[in-house]
Motif scaffolding. Structure first.
Motif, mmCIF file in Angstrom:
data_model
loop_
_atom_site.group_PDB
_atom_site.id
_atom_site.type_symbol
_atom_site.label_atom_id
_atom_site.label_comp_id
_atom_site.label_asym_id
_atom_site.label_seq_id
_atom_site.Cartn_x
_atom_site.Cartn_y
_atom_site.Cartn_z
ATOM 1 N N THR A 310 0.849 -1.191 0.000
ATOM 2 C CA THR A 310 0.000 0.000 0.000
ATOM 3 C C THR A 310 0.884 1.241 0.000
ATOM 4 O O THR A 310 1.752 1.390 0.866
ATOM 5 C CB THR A 310 -0.911 0.030 1.243
ATOM 6 N N THR A 311 0.670 2.118 -0.953
ATOM 7 C CA THR A 311 1.441 3.365 -1.026
ATOM 8 C C THR A 311 0.812 4.405 -0.111
ATOM 9 O O THR A 311 -0.384 4.694 -0.203
ATOM 10 C CB THR A 311 1.476 3.896 -2.471
ATOM 11 N N VAL A 312 1.631 4.948 0.779
ATOM 12 C CA VAL A 312 1.188 6.038 1.652
ATOM 13 C C VAL A 312 1.858 7.300 1.129
ATOM 14 O O VAL A 312 3.081 7.423 1.154
ATOM 15 C CB VAL A 312 1.569 5.778 3.119
ATOM 16 N N PRO A 313 1.073 8.260 0.624
ATOM 17 C CA PRO A 313 1.655 9.389 -0.098
ATOM 18 C C PRO A 313 2.292 10.435 0.805
ATOM 19 O O PRO A 313 1.994 10.522 2.000
ATOM 20 C CB PRO A 313 0.441 9.986 -0.823
ATOM 21 N N ARG A 314 3.166 11.218 0.204
ATOM 22 C CA ARG A 314 3.710 12.384 0.897
ATOM 23 C C ARG A 314 2.561 13.275 1.351
ATOM 24 O O ARG A 314 1.579 13.463 0.626
ATOM 25 C CB ARG A 314 4.617 13.178 -0.051
ATOM 26 N N GLY A 315 2.667 13.820 2.565
ATOM 27 C CA GLY A 315 1.614 14.671 3.099
ATOM 28 C C GLY A 315 0.635 13.942 3.992
ATOM 29 O O GLY A 315 -0.176 14.568 4.673
ATOM 30 N N ALA A 316 0.720 12.593 3.994
ATOM 31 C CA ALA A 316 -0.161 11.811 4.865
ATOM 32 C C ALA A 316 0.375 11.823 6.293
ATOM 33 O O ALA A 316 1.547 12.132 6.541
ATOM 34 C CB ALA A 316 -0.269 10.384 4.355
ATOM 35 N N GLU A 317 -0.496 11.475 7.226
ATOM 36 C CA GLU A 317 -0.090 11.365 8.622
ATOM 37 C C GLU A 317 -0.219 9.909 9.062
ATOM 38 O O GLU A 317 -1.265 9.283 8.886
ATOM 39 C CB GLU A 317 -0.953 12.260 9.516
ATOM 40 N N ILE A 318 0.863 9.386 9.611
ATOM 41 C CA ILE A 318 0.893 8.007 10.115
ATOM 42 C C ILE A 318 0.581 8.028 11.607
ATOM 43 O O ILE A 318 1.149 8.818 12.363
ATOM 44 C CB ILE A 318 2.287 7.383 9.900
ATOM 45 N N ALA A 319 -0.321 7.150 12.032
ATOM 46 C CA ALA A 319 -0.623 6.990 13.456
ATOM 47 C C ALA A 319 -0.111 5.631 13.896
ATOM 48 O O ALA A 319 -0.712 4.599 13.585
ATOM 49 C CB ALA A 319 -2.125 7.115 13.702
ATOM 50 N N MET A 320 1.010 5.631 14.575
ATOM 51 C CA MET A 320 1.612 4.384 15.041
ATOM 52 C C MET A 320 0.969 3.995 16.366
ATOM 53 O O MET A 320 1.017 4.767 17.334
ATOM 54 C CB MET A 320 3.120 4.556 15.175
ATOM 55 N N LEU A 321 0.362 2.843 16.409
ATOM 56 C CA LEU A 321 -0.417 2.413 17.569
ATOM 57 C C LEU A 321 0.472 1.640 18.543
ATOM 58 O O LEU A 321 0.646 0.430 18.428
ATOM 59 C CB LEU A 321 -1.604 1.569 17.113
ATOM 60 N N PHE A 322 1.031 2.370 19.508
ATOM 61 C CA PHE A 322 1.937 1.756 20.476
ATOM 62 C C PHE A 322 1.231 0.662 21.284
ATOM 63 O O PHE A 322 1.810 -0.376 21.572
ATOM 64 C CB PHE A 322 2.481 2.823 21.437
ATOM 65 N N GLY A 323 -0.011 0.936 21.679
ATOM 66 C CA GLY A 323 -0.745 -0.043 22.469
ATOM 67 C C GLY A 323 -0.935 -1.345 21.712
ATOM 68 O O GLY A 323 -0.822 -2.439 22.288
ATOM 69 N N SER A 324 -1.209 -1.250 20.429
ATOM 70 C CA SER A 324 -1.363 -2.449 19.599
ATOM 71 C C SER A 324 -0.026 -3.157 19.412
ATOM 72 O O SER A 324 0.065 -4.376 19.528
ATOM 73 C CB SER A 324 -1.944 -2.069 18.237
ATOM 74 N N ALA A 325 1.015 -2.397 19.111
ATOM 75 C CA ALA A 325 2.343 -2.983 18.913
ATOM 76 C C ALA A 325 2.797 -3.740 20.155
ATOM 77 O O ALA A 325 3.426 -4.805 20.053
ATOM 78 C CB ALA A 325 3.350 -1.888 18.567
#
Length: 405
Positions: A310-325
């Motif tokens: 899946t391509t995540v384009p420039r300008g997008a915001e990533i939400a890294m889910l620490f609780g899930s990880a």
């Protein structure tokens, strides 16, 4: 990649907030990245991806060192929020190199292993005094009586904030941190702005005092470093102090109450801890993993990336889910089980990469000190009333934790 409507993930649902971990399991099962329209973010739930992205220089905590808002396809924040963003955007957590490197190098001098180790007796003494008062009262609110005052006092002492000035620190911090929640409402934003102005004004006066009369504290050290050629603007000093206070206690406070609430709900683990206090260091790590105080950490995509096709384009915001990880069965055996003897525990509650928590060693000392004091001085500590969870998602905690001795 699942659509938002197909996901159990709902950061405004009280049922989800009470127990988000089953929804995380569903997220992980449905894929490695999910476009979540309500917050216009890409959710990343797997430990391996979160760990890699925290170190990926194609992502950044800010984009303004490379792009304007318009270039990046983003709208500038509302003008009325400017005091919050001025304060927030000049702290090292929201800066990228070279500014991040310059400020972190200066601040790290106050968090060397030797310096932090020297704080141990002070932290242990303060924790003991707080627990003594709790025991003398026959119980109380573990959050207000122990969890909050300990780390606030420690970081205020390091910064050189006089004891008589410390009362507003926690309310200011709580109001500012409200802005880190997803899509904060207008009243929350207004509180954050007001607290940003008041806290900044206070620190500006304190910095002026320290210029005239330096002390043996971090603010005086930052002023001295500036005068010796390591340039630090006054705004950077103010933002750094606020960041250290907010980050220096927010996670510790919530880890303390989340952790004890988890222990009360797992009496076999609490009994094992009471029987063997040498488990405290491992317990601190496991409780940070089991009910993660910081559930989500955001990064901007500065250059296009690909996650599992899946391509995540420039300008997008990533939400890294620490609780899930931290509950990923690919990394943690029986992740839903609280296990204070867990040996392999690479949790990411303190983040990773260049933004790894600079105060992690101090947080561990504080958590261990309060836990040890409670085990030794309040061996019969128990839950007096079922706690109410804060209506927050990003920063996970309780309104209070009523305990009896």
């Amino acid at each position: 990649m699942a659509a938002a409507s197909d996901l159990a993930f709902d950061p405004w649902d009280p049922a989800f907030l009470a127990a988000p971990y089953p929804a995380y399991a569903e997220l992980r099962a449905k894929g490695r990245v999910h476009c979540y329209e309500p917050t216009n973010q890409w959710l990343v739930p797997h430990h391996a991806d979160v760990s890699a992205l925290l170190r990926d220089r194609r992502l950044g905590r800010t984009y303004q060192h490379r792009y304007t808002h318009e270039d990046f396809g983003r709208t500038a924040p509302p003008a009325e929020h400017e005091p919050f963003h001025t304060l927030n955007d000049h702290g090292m957590l929201d800066l990228e190199p070279p500014d991040h490197t310059r400020i972190r190098r200066l601040v790290s001098k106050a968090f060397t292993p030797r310096t932090v180790e020297q704080l141990k007796p002070y932290v242990a003494k303060l924790a003991g005094e707080l627990v003594d008062r709790l025991v003398a009262a026959g119980g109380g609110d573990l959050l207000a009586d122990v969890a909050e005052p300990l780390p606030v006092a420690v970081i205020a002492e390091m910064l050189g904030i006089p004891e008589s000035d410390r009362a507003p620190l926690r309310p200011w911090s709580a109001d500012i941190c409200g802005m880190y929640e997803l899509n904060p409402p207008k009243d929350v934003a207004a509180k954050a702005v007001r607290a940003s102005v008041e806290f900044s004004d206070y620190l500006r006066e304190l910095i002026a005092e320290r210029r005239k009369e330096p002390g043996d504290d971090l603010i005086s050290g930052l002023i001295a470093a500036h005068d010796e050629g390591d340039r630090l603007t006054e705004q950077e000093m103010i933002s750094t102090c606020v960041l250290l206070l907010n980050a220096g206690h927010e996670a510790t406070v919530n880890a303390t109450v989340n952790g004890w609430y988890a222990l009360f709900r797992n009496p076999d683990q609490l009994a094992a801890l009471r029987a063997d206090h040498s488990l405290v260091p491992a317990a601190v790590e496991e409780l940070m993993r089991y009910d993660t105080p910081l559930q989500l950490f955001e990064r901007w995509v500065l250059d296009e990336i690909e996650i599992d096709g899946t391509t995540v384009p420039r300008g997008a915001e990533i939400a890294m889910l620490f609780g899930s990880a931290n509950h990923d069965p690919e990394v943690f055996r029986n992740p839903e089980k609280l296990d204070l003897t867990r040996e392999d525990n690479p949790h990411i509650s303190f983040s990773a990469g260049i933004h790894y928590c600079i105060g992690a060693p101090l947080a561990r000392i504080e958590l261990a000190a309060s836990m040890t004091a409670l085990l030794e001085k309040a061996p019969t500590l128990g839950l007096a009333a079922e706690p109410k969870r804060k209506p927050n998602f990003v920063i996970r905690g309780l309104e209070g934790l009523s305990v009896a001795v």
